[in-house]
Design a protein around this motif. Structure first.
Motif: not given
Length: 808
Positions: A432, A576, A580, A639
């Motif tokens: 990410t 997020l 993830a 995601l």
């Protein structure tokens, strides 16, 4: 007549000032050459203890040695100012050569600060501690010390030539830097020179005390051996029964791409392997190959959580078959405050412990983001001592999205300097990627920085879970969560629940235990020491491997880098990136066709003091609402790269006022304190001019000391304490009668990291009053009593745990 720099405690042997200055100069040159400042660093080494060339200091050190029970007051003879004063008097008024003026300021500050921390050129109070020392302070015997130095240490002609070479280094450095970045670059250069001096000075003191010689290290052959062992391990995977599984084929392809990428020159790169893609070994493969291609000195892995260090370091030791040369550095067992090494020239037992601390000179290092940022910005000479060892290195940032928000700008500036001025190669490794090039003080990263080709296709191929949104249906509490878990366990074997605070984790665990089931139920939090958590991880892996029914309740410590795979995961709503990472603990190896990750909104979590989690939760919820209303946005997936990019851009926009490390007490951002100079648009310069009618009589007006004094990666300062868990009890007992060697001290400190936890200030003070703490080594090391550590939950503030532990 010879003057004395140090006296060895064991046999009374004296080290002369000449010997010490020339050897520290040599050692500092070795370090400085790696970041283009051989003579600048060497000059600092040559002059740092110039003030010991006096009869006053000689009498002082002899008195301290001969009367150890009643020595003269430590620091009562100032020996660190003289070297800075010499440079100021000889070169600061050289209007014909501005580089000599800047040199006098930089190297002079380094010298006067070598028993504390870099002084403010101009403090927020508009006073100059630097000028107070080098211009205003009168020193006894200064001119006679100067005469002695030029007669016995280095003659004046050779000295002027050496200073000219140092000034040329500075000129070359600045000519390669855009003028608007001069102040920032000079700040980092000063810190690296300071680091080189501190390490050279402390190293020579240690070698003299041990009566041993300096051995230079070349890790090239070791890296070649490591690379061969790693490739042997990776090749062995091809013969395993699951080698043809799609996930393992993808992992192999990612690893091979990292190998090919390693031939590119040093720079800042991204490695965006999806969670569960084998990025630890893939990044190690890149690092070893790149180190061999470009003769790098060391490989540094920087991670956000100690749990990742523990697992990744263990994996590296196993694959590389080396227990000795892979350093874990993540917990300071001894106070990091004032570094009083050898102010009196005599190394006692207390100082031995300080000298034995790790300096990041190992070939492979695993450390934390806190320690990395501390090396650049925190007070205390021990933190910055490590800094120069980041030169000419490969530095892997695992889970880089966890950079604390208030440190984002400082982090970006540090990485930009490492890339452009120290020939280090930087890898931002995460599934990410944060938008670090979206903020005001951008990370200077190229458009071709990604190591993995066709990343969108790779992400889709790695998809192993379905995200189920329950958060937008409304909040739930632990009673409801117990019922939900019970429903899910009817159809699956294992569930991992990750919540945002330790209190709700403990409460949910106790409710599940009270309910009475035949499942194995485990609790994890940072209240447990590393060894304790590792024991629980082993039990969890055994249960998962045996397909037993299992529930694990944990804080976020489990969600990054911990190699476990559950049938289902429940994640309390957060950023997020956290969702993830949590998803990476579900169906991790593709055991099932698809796993399920439930996102919930927990109503009992108190996040008022956890601003980053709170803001991440708010932004993530907006994206969930968008997807609920329009299922096709962001590629239809929570995601996706599009969703992640939107998340970080909005997150950093919302947190914009926090990115530059604002210091409320001074009402200034840390970046301004660190990068001011008199010609810039600085509020400090303007305020000084308004008060005095002229600009400061300095080129640099950085407030190094004030900035460092207010820098904390984590807002609530913590203290590391040993805990009485298993071998921790033996370590605590050994402290009562310790009288060992430097080597023994180093081994002790490394082992102690597995048996320590960090206490917040209020926790530490409460336990100290309640009898839950014991101290050793004149208050340098602390340990919990038995009552303050619980075999099930770890740290117990109430200090009333039952005797004995439920050891696994």
């Amino acid at each position: 007549m010879s003057f004395i720099a140090h006296i060895r405690a064991s046999d009374g042997q004296k080290q002369t000032v000449e010997e010490h200055l020339l050897e520290v100069k040599r050692l500092a040159e070795i370090s400085g050459e790696k970041f283009g400042a051989k003579h600048l660093a060497g000059l600092a080494g040559l002059l740092h203890d110039f003030g010991k060339c006096t009869h006053q200091f000689k009498e002082y050190i002899l008195e301290a040695f001969n009367n150890p029970e009643a020595p003269p007051k430590r620091g009562s003879v100032d020996h660190s100012t003289a070297g800075g004063k010499l440079l100021y008097e000889l070169y600061h008024n050289r209007t014909d050569n501005p580089y000599l003026i800047i040199l006098a300021e930089i190297v002079g500050n380094v010298i006067i600060s070598h028993h504390s921390y870099l002084q403010d050129f101009l403090a927020p109070t508009l006073e100059s501690p630097y000028l107070r020392r080098v211009r205003d302070k009168e020193l006894d015997d200064f001119h006679r010390a100067q005469q002695y130095f030029f007669e016995y240490v280095m003659n004046r002609n050779d000295f002027d030539v050496y200073v000219s070479e140092a000034a040329m280094e500075l000129e070359n450095f600045l000519q390669e830097t855009p003028p608007e970045n001069h102040a920032e670059q000079l700040m980092f250069l000063t810190k690296f020179i300071f680091s080189a001096l501190i390490d050279a000075d402390r190293t020579d003191a240690r070698l003299f005390e041990e009566n041993t010689l300096y051995n230079s290290k070349n890790n090239g052959l070791l890296f070649k051996t490591y690379y061969e062992r790693l490739m042997g391990k990776l090749n062995s995977f091809k013969n395993e029964s699951l080698a043809s599984h799609p996930i393992n084929i993808l992992r192999s392809e990612m690893s091979e791409q990292c190998e090919r990428f390693a031939i590119k020159p040093s720079g800042i790169y991204t490695l965006s392997i999806p969670t569960g893609g084998g990025k630890t070994l893939a990044s190690l493969r890149y690092a070893l190959k790149h180190s061999l291609e470009y003769s790098k000195d060391r490989i540094v892995f920087v991670v956000p959580f100690t749990t990742i260090i523990e697992q990744n370091a263990a994996e590296a030791r196993k694959v590389l078959q080396d227990e000795m040369n892979i350093l874990e550095h993540h917990s300071n067992v001894i106070d990091d405050g004032v570094d009083d090494e050898a102010q009196d020239g005599i190394v006692n037992m207390r100082q031995k412990w300080k000298l034995a601390k790790d300096t990041w000179d190992a070939p492979i290092i695993f450390t934390t983001m806190v320690q990395f940022l501390n090396a650049f910005y925190a007070k205390g000479s021990r933190n910055i001592r490590r800094l120069h060892n980041l030169s000419n290195s490969v530095i892997i940032f695992d889970e880089v999205q966890k950079v604390p928000v208030k440190c984002v700008s400082l982090f970006n500036q540090a990485l930009n300097y490492l890339k452009y001025s120290t020939d280090s190669s930087i890898v931002l490794c995460t599934a990410t990627q944060p938008a670090l090039d979206f903020v005001e003080h951008k990370l200077k990263i190229g458009s071709d920085a990604e190591m993995i080709d066709q990343l969108n296709e790779v992400i889709e191929a790695f998809k192993r879970v379905e995200i189920i949104d329950k958060a937008t249906n409304g909040p739930i509490n632990n009673e409801q969560l117990v019922d939900f878990i019970g429903q899910l366990m009817g159809g699956i074997q294992s569930i991992l629940v990750i919540l945002n605070t330790k209190s709700v984790v403990k409460d949910l665990y106790q409710k599940l235990i009270a309910q009475g089931t035949d499942y194995e139920i485990f609790h994890l939090s940072t209240s447990m020491c590393a060894a304790h958590r590792n024991d629980i991880f082993k039990k969890i892996r055994d249960c998962l491997g045996n397909n037993q029914k299992i529930i694990c309740i944990s804080t976020q410590l489990i969600e990054a880098g911990v190699d476990v795979s559950f049938d289902s995961v429940i994640r309390s709503l957060a950023g997020l990136d956290s969702i993830a990472q949590a998803a990476g603990r579900c169906n991790r190896h593709g055991e099932k066709e698809i796993g399920t990750v439930y996102v919930i909104d927990h109503e009992q979590e108190r996040l008022d003091r956890l601003e980053e989690i709170k803001k991440g939760k708010e932004v993530a919820k907006k994206i969930l609402v968008d997807l609920k209303r329009h299922p096709s946005v962001y590629g239809g997936h929570l995601l996706s790269r599009e969703a992640m990019e939107r998340y970080f851009q909005e997150y950093y926009t919302d947190m914009e006022t926090n990115l530059n490390y604002f210091i409320p007490k001074l009402e200034k951002e840390m970046i301004e304190l660190l990068t001011s100079h008199r010609r810039g648009n600085s509020s400090l310069a303007k305020a000084y001019q308004s008060k005095h009618g002229s600009l400061p009589p300095l080129y640099l007006i950085n407030s190094y000391y004030s900035a460092a004094e207010h820098f904390e990666v984590i807002d609530d300062m913590t203290t590391a304490v040993l805990v009485p868990y298993k071998e921790g009890e033996e370590l605590i007992a050994a402290l009562n009668s310790y009288a060992g060697s430097f080597e023994d001290v180093t081994k002790f400190l490394r082992k102690a990291q597995q048996y320590s936890i960090n206490l917040y200030k209020h926790e530490f003070e409460y336990l100290a009053q309640d009898g839950g703490l014991v101290s050793f080594l004149d208050g340098q090391i602390f340990a919990l009593t038995e009552g303050a550590y619980h075999g099930e939950f770890g740290f117990n503030l109430e200090n009333d745990s039952e005797f004995g532990f439920q050891y696994f």
